[in-house]
Design a protein around this motif. Structure first.
Motif, mmCIF file in Angstrom:
data_model
loop_
_atom_site.group_PDB
_atom_site.id
_atom_site.type_symbol
_atom_site.label_atom_id
_atom_site.label_comp_id
_atom_site.label_asym_id
_atom_site.label_seq_id
_atom_site.Cartn_x
_atom_site.Cartn_y
_atom_site.Cartn_z
ATOM 1 N N ASN A 169 0.842 -1.182 0.000
ATOM 2 C CA ASN A 169 0.000 0.000 0.000
ATOM 3 C C ASN A 169 0.882 1.237 0.000
ATOM 4 N N PRO A 170 0.426 2.328 -0.593
ATOM 5 C CA PRO A 170 1.203 3.557 -0.563
ATOM 6 C C PRO A 170 1.132 4.218 0.813
ATOM 7 N N THR A 171 2.028 5.163 1.036
ATOM 8 C CA THR A 171 2.069 5.924 2.281
ATOM 9 C C THR A 171 1.636 7.358 2.000
ATOM 10 N N ARG A 172 0.605 7.811 2.694
ATOM 11 C CA ARG A 172 0.142 9.199 2.570
ATOM 12 C C ARG A 172 0.836 10.053 3.620
ATOM 13 N N MET A 173 1.454 11.136 3.170
ATOM 14 C CA MET A 173 2.174 12.048 4.051
ATOM 15 C C MET A 173 1.550 13.430 3.958
ATOM 16 N N THR A 174 1.210 14.001 5.095
ATOM 17 C CA THR A 174 0.682 15.357 5.134
ATOM 18 C C THR A 174 1.786 16.309 5.579
ATOM 19 N N ILE A 175 2.012 17.342 4.788
ATOM 20 C CA ILE A 175 2.987 18.383 5.099
ATOM 21 C C ILE A 175 2.178 19.656 5.309
ATOM 22 N N THR A 176 2.307 20.263 6.479
ATOM 23 C CA THR A 176 1.529 21.453 6.798
ATOM 24 C C THR A 176 2.486 22.616 6.994
ATOM 25 N N ILE A 177 2.366 23.610 6.121
ATOM 26 C CA ILE A 177 3.270 24.752 6.197
ATOM 27 C C ILE A 177 2.486 26.029 6.470
ATOM 28 N N MET A 178 3.187 26.989 7.028
ATOM 29 C CA MET A 178 2.574 28.272 7.346
ATOM 30 C C MET A 178 2.334 29.074 6.062
ATOM 31 N N PRO A 179 1.343 29.953 6.081
ATOM 32 C CA PRO A 179 1.025 30.710 4.870
ATOM 33 C C PRO A 179 2.135 31.674 4.439
ATOM 34 N N ASP A 180 3.042 32.018 5.349
ATOM 35 C CA ASP A 180 4.165 32.897 4.989
ATOM 36 C C ASP A 180 5.456 32.113 4.749
ATOM 37 N N SER A 181 5.332 30.799 4.606
ATOM 38 C CA SER A 181 6.494 29.947 4.372
ATOM 39 C C SER A 181 7.098 30.216 2.995
ATOM 40 N N PRO A 182 8.429 30.281 2.905
ATOM 41 C CA PRO A 182 9.048 30.403 1.580
ATOM 42 C C PRO A 182 8.829 29.152 0.717
ATOM 43 N N SER A 183 8.401 28.053 1.330
ATOM 44 C CA SER A 183 8.161 26.814 0.591
ATOM 45 C C SER A 183 6.761 26.739 -0.007
ATOM 46 N N LEU A 184 5.871 27.654 0.348
ATOM 47 C CA LEU A 184 4.516 27.621 -0.193
ATOM 48 C C LEU A 184 4.540 27.699 -1.717
ATOM 49 N N ILE A 185 5.421 28.505 -2.266
ATOM 50 C CA ILE A 185 5.505 28.671 -3.722
ATOM 51 C C ILE A 185 5.891 27.366 -4.418
ATOM 52 N N ILE A 186 6.663 26.521 -3.751
ATOM 53 C CA ILE A 186 7.033 25.218 -4.333
ATOM 54 C C ILE A 186 5.777 24.391 -4.583
ATOM 55 N N PHE A 187 4.926 24.317 -3.580
ATOM 56 C CA PHE A 187 3.705 23.526 -3.713
ATOM 57 C C PHE A 187 2.712 24.179 -4.671
ATOM 58 N N GLU A 188 2.615 25.506 -4.642
ATOM 59 C CA GLU A 188 1.720 26.185 -5.585
ATOM 60 C C GLU A 188 2.175 25.980 -7.025
ATOM 61 N N ASN A 189 3.476 26.087 -7.272
ATOM 62 C CA ASN A 189 4.006 25.846 -8.627
ATOM 63 C C ASN A 189 3.781 24.407 -9.061
ATOM 64 N N TRP A 190 3.942 23.477 -8.129
ATOM 65 C CA TRP A 190 3.739 22.057 -8.418
ATOM 66 C C TRP A 190 2.285 21.811 -8.816
ATOM 67 N N GLN A 191 1.350 22.358 -8.041
ATOM 68 C CA GLN A 191 -0.067 22.206 -8.372
ATOM 69 C C GLN A 191 -0.372 22.802 -9.742
ATOM 70 N N LEU A 192 0.146 23.997 -10.002
ATOM 71 C CA LEU A 192 -0.096 24.670 -11.277
ATOM 72 C C LEU A 192 0.483 23.876 -12.451
ATOM 73 N N ALA A 193 1.696 23.355 -12.279
ATOM 74 C CA ALA A 193 2.343 22.575 -13.345
ATOM 75 C C ALA A 193 1.522 21.335 -13.675
ATOM 76 N N GLN A 194 1.030 20.645 -12.656
ATOM 77 C CA GLN A 194 0.220 19.445 -12.895
ATOM 78 C C GLN A 194 -1.090 19.803 -13.588
ATOM 79 N N ARG A 195 -1.708 20.871 -13.141
ATOM 80 C CA ARG A 195 -2.980 21.285 -13.738
ATOM 81 C C ARG A 195 -2.773 21.707 -15.193
ATOM 82 N N THR A 196 -1.704 22.455 -15.457
ATOM 83 C CA THR A 196 -1.426 22.933 -16.805
ATOM 84 C C THR A 196 -1.084 21.782 -17.745
ATOM 85 N N ALA A 197 -0.227 20.866 -17.281
ATOM 86 C CA ALA A 197 0.200 19.731 -18.114
ATOM 87 C C ALA A 197 -0.826 18.604 -18.137
#
Length: 143
Positions: free
Chosen positions: A59-87
């Motif tokens: 079975n796969p492993t589900r991992m939840t990563i919870t970051i603050m809204p002012d995290s410099p890493s938020l853009i990584i996840f937003e770009n990832w979501q956008l790239a998947q949606r676009t492609a």
């Protein structure tokens, strides 16, 4: 004596074709940085005679990563979501969790971003943002 602090833990993720070199994730939520769900490892069935049978399953492993809204890493996840949606494709990733307090390292293999909020919740203050990555395999190693 060893401690159980998570303050010195780290998570790095490399997203193939988007962030090929590992990105250190920063700015976690205080009470919920990253966690993994329990993974079912056996299929259990009871026969009509009351005897139990069992077999190993993957079975796969589900991992939840919870970051603050002012995290410099938020853009990584937003770009990832956008790239998947676009492609209209999934972008696979690999990662590493290091927990110095207990001398453990975890190799995260063949992951997919399966869930994420489109923006932080707006309450009295902006709320932490959870993302879920589903991993094919998580391997524990001594650090």
């Amino acid at each position: 004596m060893a401690t159980i602090t998570s303050a010195n833990s780290s998570l790095a993720i490399a997203v193939t074709d988007l962030y090929p070199s590992p990105q250190s994730i920063q700015g976690y939520a205080a009470d919920d940085a990253f966690t993994a769900d329990a993974v079912e490892q056996a299929e259990i069935v009871m026969g009509v005679d009351g005897h139990m049978s069992a077999g190993f399953i993957f079975n796969p492993t589900r991992m939840t990563i919870t970051i603050m809204p002012d995290s410099p890493s938020l853009i990584i996840f937003e770009n990832w979501q956008l790239a998947q949606r676009t492609a209209r494709e999934v972008y696979r990733c690999n990662g590493t969790v290091i927990l110095p307090a207990i001398g453990r390292k975890y190799s995260l293999q063949n992951g997919v971003l399966t869930s994420g909020n489109p923006f932080p919740g707006n309450r009295r203050t902006l709320q932490p943002v959870p993302f879920i990555i589903t991993w094919e395999r998580v391997i524990a190693e001594n650090n």
